[in-house]
Design an enzyme around this catalytic site. Structure first.
Site, PDB file in Angstrom:
ATOM      1  N   LYS A  19       0.833  -1.216   0.000  1.00  0.00           N
ATOM      2  CA  LYS A  19       0.000   0.000   0.000  1.00  0.00           C
ATOM      3  C   LYS A  19       0.865   1.263   0.000  1.00  0.00           C
ATOM      4  O   LYS A  19       0.616   2.205  -0.734  1.00  0.00           O
ATOM      5  CB  LYS A  19      -0.909   0.065   1.251  1.00  0.00           C
ATOM      6  CG  LYS A  19      -1.814  -1.121   1.462  1.00  0.00           C
ATOM      7  CD  LYS A  19      -2.736  -0.910   2.647  1.00  0.00           C
ATOM      8  CE  LYS A  19      -2.058  -0.752   3.992  1.00  0.00           C
ATOM      9  NZ  LYS A  19      -1.365  -1.937   4.487  1.00  0.00           N
ATOM     10  N   ARG A  23      -7.968   1.494  10.789  1.00  0.00           N
ATOM     11  CA  ARG A  23      -7.574   0.101  11.024  1.00  0.00           C
ATOM     12  C   ARG A  23      -8.544  -0.603  11.960  1.00  0.00           C
ATOM     13  O   ARG A  23      -8.373  -1.796  12.236  1.00  0.00           O
ATOM     14  CB  ARG A  23      -6.192   0.076  11.651  1.00  0.00           C
ATOM     15  CG  ARG A  23      -5.044  -0.288  10.693  1.00  0.00           C
ATOM     16  CD  ARG A  23      -3.767  -0.111  11.458  1.00  0.00           C
ATOM     17  NE  ARG A  23      -2.660  -0.875  10.995  1.00  0.00           N
ATOM     18  CZ  ARG A  23      -1.655  -0.377  10.279  1.00  0.00           C
ATOM     19  NH1 ARG A  23      -1.701   0.868   9.860  1.00  0.00           N
ATOM     20  NH2 ARG A  23      -0.622  -1.121   9.970  1.00  0.00           N
ATOM     21  N   ARG A  36      11.364  -6.435   3.483  1.00  0.00           N
ATOM     22  CA  ARG A  36      11.321  -4.965   3.413  1.00  0.00           C
ATOM     23  C   ARG A  36      12.498  -4.342   4.171  1.00  0.00           C
ATOM     24  O   ARG A  36      12.848  -4.765   5.268  1.00  0.00           O
ATOM     25  CB  ARG A  36      10.000  -4.469   4.022  1.00  0.00           C
ATOM     26  CG  ARG A  36       9.847  -2.973   3.997  1.00  0.00           C
ATOM     27  CD  ARG A  36       8.415  -2.536   4.114  1.00  0.00           C
ATOM     28  NE  ARG A  36       7.768  -2.950   5.357  1.00  0.00           N
ATOM     29  CZ  ARG A  36       6.485  -2.747   5.616  1.00  0.00           C
ATOM     30  NH1 ARG A  36       5.707  -2.179   4.717  1.00  0.00           N
ATOM     31  NH2 ARG A  36       5.962  -3.142   6.757  1.00  0.00           N
ATOM     32  N   ARG A  91      12.832  -2.530   9.750  1.00  0.00           N
ATOM     33  CA  ARG A  91      11.998  -2.006  10.837  1.00  0.00           C
ATOM     34  C   ARG A  91      11.883  -3.057  11.933  1.00  0.00           C
ATOM     35  O   ARG A  91      11.745  -4.245  11.627  1.00  0.00           O
ATOM     36  CB  ARG A  91      10.588  -1.711  10.285  1.00  0.00           C
ATOM     37  CG  ARG A  91      10.422  -0.313   9.771  1.00  0.00           C
ATOM     38  CD  ARG A  91       9.149  -0.159   8.976  1.00  0.00           C
ATOM     39  NE  ARG A  91       7.945  -0.606   9.657  1.00  0.00           N
ATOM     40  CZ  ARG A  91       6.718  -0.500   9.130  1.00  0.00           C
ATOM     41  NH1 ARG A  91       6.545   0.041   7.952  1.00  0.00           N
ATOM     42  NH2 ARG A  91       5.670  -0.941   9.792  1.00  0.00           N
ATOM     43  N   ARG A 122       1.299  -8.934  14.249  1.00  0.00           N
ATOM     44  CA  ARG A 122       0.670  -7.900  13.414  1.00  0.00           C
ATOM     45  C   ARG A 122      -0.405  -8.510  12.517  1.00  0.00           C
ATOM     46  O   ARG A 122      -1.443  -7.895  12.275  1.00  0.00           O
ATOM     47  CB  ARG A 122       1.728  -7.198  12.556  1.00  0.00           C
ATOM     48  CG  ARG A 122       2.618  -6.302  13.385  1.00  0.00           C
ATOM     49  CD  ARG A 122       3.774  -5.772  12.586  1.00  0.00           C
ATOM     50  NE  ARG A 122       3.404  -4.760  11.623  1.00  0.00           N
ATOM     51  CZ  ARG A 122       4.154  -4.444  10.577  1.00  0.00           C
ATOM     52  NH1 ARG A 122       5.292  -5.060  10.350  1.00  0.00           N
ATOM     53  NH2 ARG A 122       3.765  -3.508   9.753  1.00  0.00           N
TER      54      ARG A 122
END
Ligand code: AMP
Length: 216
Positions: free
Chosen positions: A13, A88, A127, A160, A171
């Protein structure tokens, strides 16, 4: 254009939101980015959010809603906005629609990025980002020109904390419990479009642009 990008963490996203924000001249608002900025600056809000983020949990609704309402009320969102990572929860979605209603506005479209869970995990684990300019890379699909170093500022790339394997699982559980119900929520309101999030960045981008321009 007032758009929401909905979907699991790591689905792509943010990468697409950067492109659409720039090319459609609308303000991109990513609550994840805004929160990370507050954490880096060590603000009261950042310190409050930090623990939740590190555990892969959601930051309390009140905090995030306050943050986003402040931005939505500013002049930079006059031409429209693109929300990445907000809402969310159903509470956040209700608050958002009330806030917009009070200003005579509404969300035009919600783009739901769909991707099988195994691919989501692969995307989050690969990532990497630049601690300075915040550019985002992926070990396989968006590799930097020089291994491990940012193309723009040559800083060593980092992973991260919440992208590490021990946090990814929590998550995803939180996503399924708190955020997935929003798919039905926006479907019922007739503004949800599903976008196949599989494939390379440019492939997804083409599908997304077609979807957004067709709906204008
Ligand atoms: P993201 O960069 O969108 O993956 O967000 C990173 C983290 O920031 C999330 O795991 C949450 O801890 C927090 N966060 C971002 N957006 C929200 C939101 N809308 N509501 C609650 N927490 C959020």
């Amino acid at each position: 254009m007032r758009v929401i990008f909905l979907g699991p963490p790591g689905v792509g996203k943010g990468t697409q939101a950067d492109f659409i924000g720039k090319n459609f001249s609308i303000q991109k608002l990513s609550t994840g980015d805004l929160l990370r900025e507050s954490v880096d600056r060590g603000t009261t809000l950042g310190n409050e959010a930090k623990l939740f983020m590190e555990r892969g949990e959601l930051v309390p609704d009140k905090v995030v809603i306050g943050l986003i309402e402040e931005k939505l009320g500013s002049s930079e969102c006059r031409n429209g906005f693109l929300l990445d990572g907000f809402p969310r929860t159903v509470t956040q979605a209700n608050k958002l629609s009330l806030f917009l209603e009070e200003n005579g506005e509404a969300i035009d479209r919600v783009v739901y990025f769909s991707l099988p869970q195994c691919e989501v995990i692969e995307r989050i684990s690969g990532r990497r980002s630049c601690p300075k300019c915040k550019a985002v890379y992926h070990l396989k699909s968006i590799p930097p020109k020089k291994e491990g170093v940012c193309n723009v500022c040559e800083m060593p790339l980092i992973q991260r904390n919440d992208d590490k394997p021990e946090t990814i699982q929590s998550r995803l559980v939180v996503y399924q419990r708190e955020t997935e119900p929003l798919i039905q929520y926006y479907k019922e309101r007739g503004i949800l479009s599903e976008l196949d999030g599989s494939g390379g960045v440019s492939e997804v981008r083409e599908r997304l642009v077609a979807l957004l321009t067709q709906s204008e």
